[in-house]
Structure formats: structure tokens, C-alpha cells
Design an enzyme around this catalytic site. Structure first.
Site, mmCIF file in Angstrom:
data_model
loop_
_atom_site.group_PDB
_atom_site.id
_atom_site.type_symbol
_atom_site.label_atom_id
_atom_site.label_comp_id
_atom_site.label_asym_id
_atom_site.label_seq_id
_atom_site.Cartn_x
_atom_site.Cartn_y
_atom_site.Cartn_z
ATOM 1 N N THR A 100 -2.872 -9.711 1.252
ATOM 2 C CA THR A 100 -2.982 -9.167 -0.102
ATOM 3 C C THR A 100 -3.640 -10.167 -1.039
ATOM 4 O OG1 THR A 100 -0.975 -7.870 0.258
ATOM 5 C CG2 THR A 100 -1.664 -8.180 -2.021
ATOM 6 N N TYR A 135 2.886 -14.571 11.479
ATOM 7 C CA TYR A 135 2.475 -13.295 10.894
ATOM 8 C C TYR A 135 1.825 -12.438 11.978
ATOM 9 C CZ TYR A 135 0.100 -10.277 7.364
ATOM 10 O OH TYR A 135 -0.362 -9.241 6.592
ATOM 11 N N LYS A 177 6.867 -12.464 10.268
ATOM 12 C CA LYS A 177 6.503 -11.321 9.427
ATOM 13 C C LYS A 177 5.840 -10.312 10.354
ATOM 14 C CE LYS A 177 3.838 -10.100 5.264
ATOM 15 N NZ LYS A 177 3.168 -8.889 5.764
#
Length: 328
Positions: free
Chosen positions: A51, A139, A167
Site C-alpha cells: 500500500t 510477507y 503477514k
């Protein structure tokens, strides 16, 4: 290190990086956004992730974004710095900077584009762990990396000294639940728990939190975890319903945006809510179609997001006059 080495849990936001209309890093807007997230009661912040458009920033900009995040939030809530790059040496350099400025941890995907094998993924994170004295959040982001971290690979990653969290942004929920089952006792798992199925998984298998791009649903997500932690399952279900009613109108099941790139959607929605989201950078493009903009405004309005966004929702998913207690 293991999951007990950190207190990471709850609702975290993967912060966008605001840019000006001509593409410059907007430091003032970034500070405003980070303060907003703290005021909303979130439990942690990630910067320079997907993001945050790490891929369109220079290394100097990434370091500056990390520094600003620590200046604004360091010591208040956990701040993890996204350090994804294409090589171990580059990620280590960013990780050492994160350590130097006082970050709580670093995050990385496996190297993008290279499509590394499980053996190479394990070697990549081992090299980072051997070089940077910080907790590591792995991630899993197959949409952007082209490889999935399977539960079998997760078992090996959990053995690496400084890996304390995953994540898990996979679209394969069966795979995600298997990873949780196999390594959730050793590393913290951030996944997709804010819905009825996710709530059931939290109650039966465990799980630690969500990391959500941009935080448009922060009111409902904060309320979800606060309700869950105090055992109010009815309130948690209601908050999850409000959250999903919003997010399913913006994001497809494969994590793509419905009206444009997820980053462009987040930023235009934040701007509509006076949250200083700023602009995207190429290769991403802004959403400027009048019809789409009106649809986005309507979605935000129907979710009730034009009502005092700086305050968390109550456990029932409604605006309350009190700030919910922060649980870190």
C-alpha cells in the site's frame, strides 16, 4: 526470538505514502495520516509495504518515510518497516537503517519477479536474520511476488532465529488456515480474520490480527478486535459485518481493486474523507472518472464513514463518544 518476543496483535494499518500531484513525497500529509491512525486506535502500523508503494520510491525516500513513521509513532504503537527488495543485500541495508532509527521490526516478501524456490526463500530470510537484529515479519504476497509461501515453507521459516510473524495475504484460505495450524504456536499470524469464518478460526485455531491497506474500515476493525478480546462475540460479528459490507464493495477476492488499483482507490477515498491520502505515482494511475468517483463517494456514505472518522466505532459498530482502550 519467537512469537512471545513481540506483543504484535490486533488491527494494524499498512499506511499509504502520500505524494503530491507532481509526484513529490508529501511529508506533511504522511505525518497527518500517521497521527490519524493512532487517533483511530489501531494496534500497529506498517510503512513502505504494498500500500505504501515501495516499488516507486527511491531508497532515500523509503528511508525518509521510515524515519517519519518512527518520529510520529515510535514508542506509542509498534511500527514495522517494509524492506522488500530484489536482493538480500538491499533488504539488509534497509533493515539496518530500520534498526538504527528504532523500528520495532522489518517486513519483507520473498524477492519479487525472481520467483524463488522454497529453498531460496528460506535462504533469503536466513540471510536477513543473520544480519539485522530486528524481529522479522514474513510477507506472503503471491499476487505481487508470483510465489506462494506454503505451509510447508512456513514451517521452515518459523525455525529462523528472528522470524516472529507472518503477514499471510494469500487468497487461498485453506492454505492460510493450514499455515496457522502448523506454525501459529511459534510465530504470530496476521491474516483475514474480520468476518464470520475468520472469527470462528480465531476462536478455535488462534491467530493474531489483520494488516489492512489504508484503513478505510478502521472504525469497524478496531471495534472487532476490542469486542473479541473481551469475549463479546455478538458485537464482534456485528463489527465484522460492517467491515465486510464496505470492503467487498472495494476489493475483489483476488485483492485487486474494483475501480482501479487498490492504492488509487484508498487514496481517493481518503481524500474524500479529508484524510490526506495524496496521489499515486506511476506506474499507478489516479481514479478520475466522474461516475466511478460518485460511486466511491456513495459507498463511503452508505458505510457511515463521513461521520467523525477520527473516533473508533463502539463495539456495536456505531460511533461512540469514548475512545476504546488501547490493547497492545
Amino acid at each position: 526470538m519467537d512469537r512471545d518476543s513481540v506483543g504484535w496483535k490486533g488491527y494494524w494499518i499498512a499506511a499509504p505514502t502520500p505524494f503530491t500531484e507532481i509526484g513529490a513525497l508529501d511529508e506533511s500529509a504522511l505525518r497527518s495520516v500517521l497521527r490519524l491512525y493512532y487517533d483511530q486506535g489501531v494496534n500497529g502500523v506498517l510503512v513502505n509495504g504494498t500500500t505504501g508503494e515501495w516499488f516507486s520510491q527511491t531508497e532515500a525516500e523509503r528511508r525518509r518515510v521510515a524515519e517519519i513513521a518512527i518520529e510520529e509513532l515510535g514508542g506509542k504503537i509498534p511500527v514495522v518497516i517494509g524492506c522488500t527488495t530484489f536482493t538480500p543485500s538491499q533488504t539488509i541495508a534497509l533493515g539496518l537503517h530500520a534498526r538504527e532509527i528504532g523500528a520495532d521490526g522489518l517486513l519483507s516478501t520473498p524477492p519479487p519477479y525472481a520467483a524463488p524456490t522454497p529453498r531460496e526463500i528460506i535462504a533469503f530470510f536466513t540471510a536477513i536474520s543473520d544480519s539485522v537484529d530486528l524481529p522479522i515479519m514474513v510477507y506472503n504476497w503471491a499476487r505481487g511476488v508470483a510465489v506462494e509461501i506454503t505451509w510447508e515453507t512456513a514451517i521452515e521459516l518459523a525455525k529462523i532465529r528472528r522470524v516472529v510473524a507472518i503477514k499471510d495475504s494469500t487468497v487461498n484460505r485453506i492454505q492460510a488456515f493450514k499455515t496457522l495450524e502448523k506454525v501459529g504456536d511459534r510465530v504470530r499470524i496476521f491474516g483475514g480474520f474480520i468476518d464470520r469464518l475468520g472469527l470462528s478460526v480465531l476462536r478455535e485455531l488462534g491467530g493474531d490480527g489483520n494488516i489492512d491497506g489504508g484503513g478505510l474500515g478502521a472504525r469497524f476493525a478496531v471495534a472487532f478486535y476490542e469486542a473479541f478480546w473481551r469475549g463479546d462475540i455478538t458485537a464482534a460479528q456485528h463489527a465484522a459485518s460492517r467491515y465486510m459490507a464496505l470492503m467487498t464493495r472495494l476489493i475483489r477476492p483476488d485483492w485487486s481493486g474494483i475501480f482501479g488499483s487498490p492504492q488509487a482507490q484508498i487514496k481517493i477515498c481518503m481524500n474524500m474523507l479529508s484524510q490526506h491520502g495524496g496521489h499515486v505515482r506511476p506506474p499507478l494511475l489516479p481514479i478520475d472518472d466522474p461516475g466511478q468517483l460518485e460511486m466511491l463517494r456513495q459507498i463511503l456514505d452508505e458505510a457511515g464513514l463521513f461521520i467523525d472518522e477520527t473516533r473508533p466505532a463502539s463495539a456495536a459498530g456505531l460511533v461512540d463518544d469514548r475512545i476504546l482502550p488501547r490493547v497492545i
